[in-house]
Design a protein around this motif. Structure first.
Motif, PDB file in Angstrom:
ATOM      1  N   ARG A 150       0.816  -1.217   0.000  1.00 54.17           N
ATOM      2  CA  ARG A 150       0.000   0.000   0.000  1.00 54.17           C
ATOM      3  C   ARG A 150       0.850   1.267   0.000  1.00 54.17           C
ATOM      4  O   ARG A 150       1.859   1.343   0.716  1.00 54.17           O
ATOM      5  N   ILE A 153       1.339   3.622   3.510  1.00 57.59           N
ATOM      6  CA  ILE A 153       2.132   3.262   4.695  1.00 57.59           C
ATOM      7  C   ILE A 153       3.600   3.100   4.332  1.00 57.59           C
ATOM      8  O   ILE A 153       3.941   2.763   3.193  1.00 57.59           O
ATOM      9  N   LYS A 157       8.644  -0.155   7.195  1.00 57.12           N
ATOM     10  CA  LYS A 157       7.953  -0.585   8.420  1.00 57.12           C
ATOM     11  C   LYS A 157       7.002  -1.743   8.123  1.00 57.12           C
ATOM     12  O   LYS A 157       6.899  -2.690   8.910  1.00 57.12           O
ATOM     13  N   MET A 161       7.047  -5.445   9.849  1.00 56.51           N
ATOM     14  CA  MET A 161       5.911  -5.997  10.579  1.00 56.51           C
ATOM     15  C   MET A 161       5.455  -7.324  10.013  1.00 56.51           C
ATOM     16  O   MET A 161       5.037  -8.213  10.748  1.00 56.51           O
ATOM     17  N   CYS A 202      -4.285  -6.682   4.400  1.00 55.05           N
ATOM     18  CA  CYS A 202      -3.940  -5.527   5.243  1.00 55.05           C
ATOM     19  C   CYS A 202      -2.859  -4.645   4.638  1.00 55.05           C
ATOM     20  O   CYS A 202      -2.937  -3.417   4.719  1.00 55.05           O
TER      21      CYS A 202
ATOM     22  N   SER B 194       4.121   5.405  15.480  1.00 57.80           N
ATOM     23  CA  SER B 194       3.950   5.337  14.033  1.00 57.80           C
ATOM     24  C   SER B 194       3.624   3.907  13.594  1.00 57.80           C
ATOM     25  O   SER B 194       2.853   3.695  12.665  1.00 57.80           O
ATOM     26  N   TYR B 195       4.221   2.933  14.280  1.00 58.25           N
ATOM     27  CA  TYR B 195       3.833   1.545  14.004  1.00 58.25           C
ATOM     28  C   TYR B 195       2.376   1.310  14.375  1.00 58.25           C
ATOM     29  O   TYR B 195       1.635   0.623  13.666  1.00 58.25           O
ATOM     30  N   ILE B 198       0.130   2.449  11.649  1.00 57.16           N
ATOM     31  CA  ILE B 198       0.053   1.495  10.544  1.00 57.16           C
ATOM     32  C   ILE B 198      -0.883   0.339  10.901  1.00 57.16           C
ATOM     33  O   ILE B 198      -1.740  -0.052  10.107  1.00 57.16           O
ATOM     34  N   LEU B 199      -0.706  -0.180  12.112  1.00 56.37           N
ATOM     35  CA  LEU B 199      -1.567  -1.292  12.521  1.00 56.37           C
ATOM     36  C   LEU B 199      -3.034  -0.884  12.462  1.00 56.37           C
ATOM     37  O   LEU B 199      -3.898  -1.664  12.066  1.00 56.37           O
ATOM     38  N   LYS B 201      -4.394   1.455  10.514  1.00 61.91           N
ATOM     39  CA  LYS B 201      -4.793   1.523   9.107  1.00 61.91           C
ATOM     40  C   LYS B 201      -5.064   0.143   8.536  1.00 61.91           C
ATOM     41  O   LYS B 201      -5.956  -0.052   7.721  1.00 61.91           O
ATOM     42  N   CYS B 202      -4.258  -0.825   8.960  1.00 63.70           N
ATOM     43  CA  CYS B 202      -4.330  -2.141   8.342  1.00 63.70           C
ATOM     44  C   CYS B 202      -5.423  -3.023   8.926  1.00 63.70           C
ATOM     45  O   CYS B 202      -6.113  -3.722   8.196  1.00 63.70           O
TER      46      CYS B 202
END
Lengths: 207, 207
Positions: A150, A153, A157, A161, A202, B194-195, B198-199, B201-202
């Motif tokens: 995506r 993002i 990172k 993840m 995701c 910031s992580y 992202i989580l 958003k996902c």
DNA sequence: GCACTATTGACTACAGTGGTCAATAGTGCT
DNA sequence: AGCACTATTGACCACTGTAGTCAATAGTGC
């Protein structure tokens, strides 16, 4: 010296390798006992010092040998023509699980070696490990395409993840791993692919 | 016996606790040396056996004591009124990192204890650990709301992956942790959030 | 049967262990 | 001051396990 070792009767040699791997894996360098190794390998005390001058050489030769075994097998099984990042990671996770299942003691050996603190071998081990990473990690990520991730993002990172998620899954299984039947292993592969689907939903563009 | 120990001069007591924690953390039950502990704690050999009848009692009392220290501090710092799952997990990760930074040796102690294999203490440790998990994990997840997670993915799997991602992040930092300045620690908190974004958003509904 | 290597295992010198215990220091009470 | 009591010391012990040695033997190929 080590050449001589590699030329000996393979069955006996394998007994020695396995015994030493197990002993060092479970107890670390210092607390591993050469007495235990020769007992487990069913050879005499003197023989091990005939092939390896001392404990340190035994340990380091073993480290090198096991590294080669695992790296060769790992790179051999990893498909080299999979550009999609997620698929590649999923495949790498599977190969790792397969190898972990086949050689649990070797993995335990490297885990123990990774936190080895004894000054007699600490530096040598760290050096070997660093060199191994530098040589082989690029091969894994070679030619991989991250463009499906995506846009909204941070790519780096996201990559981290995804790797952590797969590692976490592997760790969550590592306890029940050894006594897994063929069927359970198959179920696990299915489960992994369902996790991969979620990761795709995701982290990938929804096109 | 142990009551007596808790009543002694706190400074000396703390020296003993720290020395024993370090020794058991680095070498495991069997290879930890009472001689080393008393040397590091600057007390005489006899004293440790005056307060703890033997090595096993010393180890188990220490285990219980350290468990209480960490659990109390952890639950004390964790806000109890955060319903949002992601925020709660982020907060829990931060608290853990804070504690890990404050008590690295205690964490190492529990890590070592977790893989303890010596038959003299193995079962006792496993039992204590299980009991601790049963008692305290529910407290963390109490009153947490998972309804913000996307409907098109399996909730349980999403929860696991979020936890694994945060664990992975923590592990990736654990090496550089000890010598971190206050500023670097602050930067890390920013990075974590910031992580977390992202989580969100996902894995969360995009409303 | 010779020359050579592979293999044995009793042996050594040593380092380190958990735990003991008689002796001493310290403290509080009368 | 002197008694009773506990806290503390550290030399000491019996024991376990260690890495490495080496003279002796078994095995192999010529």
């Amino acid at each position: 010296m080590f050449d001589k070792f590699m030329e000996m009767e393979p069955e006996k040699r394998e007994r020695i390798v396995q015994a030493a791997t197990k002993e060092f894996a479970l107890k670390g360098y210092k607390n591993a006992s050469t007495n235990e190794i020769v007992k487990e390998a069913k050879i005499s005390k003197g023989l091990i010092f005939h092939y390896f001058n001392n404990k340190k050489q035994l340990y380091l030769h073993l480290y090198d040998y096991l590294t080669e075994v695992i790296v060769t097998e790992y790179l051999g099984k990893l498909k080299n023509d999979e550009p999609d990042f997620l698929k590649k990671m999923g495949q790498a996770a599977l190969v790792k699980l397969e190898l972990f299942r086949k050689h649990p003691m070797i993995f335990k050996f490297f885990l123990t070696a990774y936190v080895e603190t004894d000054p007699e071998v600490r530096e040598e081990v760290a050096g070997r490990n660093q060199k191994m990473v530098e040589t082989n990690y690029p091969k894994i990520y070679e030619g991989v395409d991250y463009s499906n991730i995506r846009e909204d993002i941070d790519k780096e990172k996201a990559v981290s993840m995804i790797i952590w998620a797969l590692e976490g899954y592997a760790n969550s299984k590592s306890g029940v791993f050894r006594n897994m039947t063929e069927k359970e292993f198959g179920d696990m592969i299915v489960e992994i692919s369902s996790y991969m689907d979620i990761l795709k939903k995701c982290f990938y563009k929804s096109n």
